[in-house]
Each structure stands twice: as structure tokens, then as C-alpha cells.
Design a protein around this motif. Structure first.
Motif, PDB file in Angstrom:
ATOM      1  N   GLU A 123     -12.368  -2.841  -0.962  1.00 22.20           N
ATOM      2  CA  GLU A 123     -13.306  -1.975  -1.693  1.00 22.20           C
ATOM      3  C   GLU A 123     -12.620  -1.224  -2.834  1.00 22.20           C
ATOM      4  OE1 GLU A 123     -15.175   0.500   1.230  1.00 22.20           O
ATOM      5  OE2 GLU A 123     -16.741  -0.990   1.655  1.00 22.20           O
ATOM      6  N   ALA A 124     -11.311  -1.056  -2.721  1.00 23.45           N
ATOM      7  CA  ALA A 124     -10.565  -0.386  -3.795  1.00 23.45           C
ATOM      8  C   ALA A 124     -10.393  -1.291  -5.010  1.00 23.45           C
ATOM      9  CB  ALA A 124      -9.196   0.058  -3.284  1.00 23.45           C
ATOM     10  N   GLY A 125     -10.692  -2.580  -4.814  1.00 24.37           N
ATOM     11  CA  GLY A 125     -10.570  -3.512  -5.935  1.00 24.37           C
ATOM     12  C   GLY A 125      -9.641  -4.675  -5.669  1.00 24.37           C
ATOM     13  N   ARG A 127       0.823  -1.215   0.000  1.00 22.46           N
ATOM     14  CA  ARG A 127       0.000   0.000   0.000  1.00 22.46           C
ATOM     15  C   ARG A 127       0.855   1.262   0.000  1.00 22.46           C
ATOM     16  NH1 ARG A 127      -5.527   0.036   3.435  1.00 22.46           N
ATOM     17  NH2 ARG A 127      -5.148   2.230   2.988  1.00 22.46           N
ATOM     18  N   ARG A 175      -8.366  -0.942 -11.985  1.00 20.42           N
ATOM     19  CA  ARG A 175      -9.742  -1.411 -12.163  1.00 20.42           C
ATOM     20  C   ARG A 175     -10.517  -0.480 -13.104  1.00 20.42           C
ATOM     21  NH1 ARG A 175      -8.073  -5.992 -10.950  1.00 20.42           N
ATOM     22  NH2 ARG A 175      -8.305  -6.802  -8.826  1.00 20.42           N
ATOM     23  N   ALA A 176     -10.175   0.789 -13.067  1.00 20.98           N
ATOM     24  CA  ALA A 176     -10.859   1.754 -13.927  1.00 20.98           C
ATOM     25  C   ALA A 176     -10.605   1.483 -15.408  1.00 20.98           C
ATOM     26  CB  ALA A 176     -10.423   3.173 -13.585  1.00 20.98           C
ATOM     27  N   LYS A 193      -7.153   1.085  -7.817  1.00 19.09           N
ATOM     28  CA  LYS A 193      -8.342   1.790  -8.325  1.00 19.09           C
ATOM     29  C   LYS A 193      -8.157   2.171  -9.790  1.00 19.09           C
ATOM     30  CE  LYS A 193      -9.831   3.803  -3.896  1.00 19.09           C
ATOM     31  NZ  LYS A 193      -9.966   5.061  -3.105  1.00 19.09           N
ATOM     32  N   GLU A 246     -10.964  -1.150   3.264  1.00 19.95           N
ATOM     33  CA  GLU A 246     -10.622  -0.132   2.266  1.00 19.95           C
ATOM     34  C   GLU A 246      -9.882  -0.745   1.088  1.00 19.95           C
ATOM     35  OE1 GLU A 246      -7.965   2.884   3.713  1.00 19.95           O
ATOM     36  OE2 GLU A 246      -8.896   4.419   2.462  1.00 19.95           O
ATOM     37  N   LEU A 258      -3.380   1.717  -3.027  1.00 18.35           N
ATOM     38  CA  LEU A 258      -4.823   1.865  -3.212  1.00 18.35           C
ATOM     39  C   LEU A 258      -5.143   2.579  -4.519  1.00 18.35           C
ATOM     40  CD1 LEU A 258      -6.248   2.855   0.313  1.00 18.35           C
ATOM     41  CD2 LEU A 258      -6.532   0.685  -0.898  1.00 18.35           C
ATOM     42  N   SER A 259      -4.446   3.674  -4.764  1.00 16.91           N
ATOM     43  CA  SER A 259      -4.679   4.432  -5.994  1.00 16.91           C
ATOM     44  C   SER A 259      -4.303   3.611  -7.222  1.00 16.91           C
ATOM     45  CB  SER A 259      -3.879   5.737  -5.969  1.00 16.91           C
ATOM     46  OG  SER A 259      -4.290   6.555  -4.888  1.00 16.91           O
TER      47      SER A 259
END
Length: 225
Positions: A92-94, A52, A67-68, A64, A89, A60-61
């Protein structure tokens, strides 16, 4: 499997990459989140393991953003941030799984294999057997051909790991961790020394040799075909 490891702590990265490679995987390593995202979108991987706290772009970023793009490669967070809210977290971020440092390499490997859709083998037993070699886990007794063999505690533990993985290669890294609780490579011959002593007790007096050295990989115990 092909695995991308994004970890900025060099000792952790080297340790994990070595263990994954010894286990038969191909492991690419990066220490920067931005570089990791670029690599993950450019190449095809079976699993991504990501910290992380990363320079360039945090984990996390990174996930995300990945996944985007529609990329659904399984992601395992490997991090020292281990609170319940932090785990939530991350998922949920993927992320698909979350493992907190310090960690067991055996558990990491099992989770990576599961994410790669390779079923883990887990059997609760009290006795292990390979041909005429028997290991009683309750009474802590080893026998071969009905004869009791006098094993020291570490030799017994070493044999247990090998017999639980009957027919499969167990790497040096896995033995160091599971038998000696070393989460790093101490650069000693402790594994080789104990393997030699164990072989002298369970194989040398008998006609059929069960404990095999697999060159550049590790050790395996199995009945000859």
C-alpha cells in the motif's frame, strides 16, 4: 537492467549485488534511506530493491516519498519484517513486490526480472535433454548416447540446474545456492571441483562437448551450433 539496491546490512548487500552483477545487471548500492531516495530521484533505474529498516529514512517512507514525486519505478521490498499486515503495508505504500528474509537468490532474481518486464521461464518437466544427453528426473538417471552415466547426487543436482537453464549462463552464485544451499560465498572451489568432475563424465568420453565455461560469468550447457 540497472538496479538500485538500498540495504544497510553489508553482507546481504554484497551478496545480492554480486549475484545481480553476475546475472548481467548493473547494480548500484546504498546503505542509507535518505541517500537512497536522493539517488532514486536523480538517476533512472529499472528496478529498486529496498529494505524497510534503514538509517536516515525507513523503507516505507522512502517509497511513499518516491511515489509522491510521480516516480513509478518498480520497487521490491526485501526485508525481515514478514507479517501479513507488514506485507500489505509495504504494497500500500507503493511497493510492487515483497520478499521476506531469509530468501532464495533465485527467487529474488526471478522477481527482479519480472518487475523489469522480463518474462521468467518456468517449465515443469520430468525429463531434460540437450542433444544426446538426457536427464530423467523421476528415475534419477542420466544417459548420454544411450549410455547410463554414474553421477553422484551433487553432480546430478548440478547438471539438473544447468540443463533447466539450457543455453543460458548459470552463475557461480546461483549454483552455490541451488545445489549446496549456500546463501553466501564460502570462498571455496566446490563449484569448480564438481564442474570438473561432471565434465569428465558427460563430455570427456564423447566427441561433442556440451558443458562450457563462460569466462567471468559462470557455466552454460548447450548443443554447439
Amino acid at each position: 537492467m540497472r538496479i538500485l539496491l538500498i540495504e544497510d546490512d553489508k553482507s546481504t548487500s554484497d551478496y545480492v549485488a554480486q549475484g545481480l552483477t553476475e546475472s548481467g545487471h548493473v547494480c548500484d548500492t546504498l546503505d542509507d534511506g535518505q541517500d537512497g531516495l536522493f539517488q532514486a530521484t536523480r538517476e533512472k533505474y529499472d528496478v529498486i530493491v529496498v529494505d524497510r529498516n534503514l538509517p536516515g529514512l525507513d523503507g516505507l517512507s522512502l517509497v511513499k516519498a518516491l511515489r509522491a514525486t510521480g516516480n513509478r519505478v518498480p520497487v521490491l521490498f526485501l526485508t525481515a519484517i514478514g507479517g501479513v499486515n507488514d506485507r500489505v503495508e509495504g504494497l500500500e505504500a507503493g511497493g510492487d513486490d515483497y520478499l521476506v528474509k531469509p530468501f532464495s537468490f533465485a527467487e529474488l532474481l526471478a522477481r527482479v526480472n519480472a518487475l523489469g518486464r522480463r518474462p521468467a521461464i518456468s517449465t515443469e518437466v520430468t525429463k531434460l535433454q540437450v542433444l544426446d544427453l538426457e536427464l530423467d528426473l523421476i528415475q534419477r538417471v542420466c544417459r548420454r548416447g544411450g549410455k547410463v552415466l554414474d553421477l553422484l547426487p551433487k553432480e546430478f543436482a548440478l547438471l539438473e540446474v544447468l540443463m533447466r537453464n539450457k543455453g543460458r549462463v548459470v552463475t557461480r552464485t546461483m549454483l552455490l545456492e541451488q545445489v549446496w544451499d549456500f546463501h553466501f560465498d564460502p570462498k571455496t572451489s566446490v563449484v569448480e571441483t564438481h564442474i570438473s568432475r561432471l565434465r569428465a563424465k558427460i563430455d570427456k568420453p564423447f566427441e561433442v562437448q556440451l558443458l562450457q565455461t563462460v569466462k567471468n560469468s559462470g557455466y552454460s550447457i548447450h548443443a554447439p551450433r
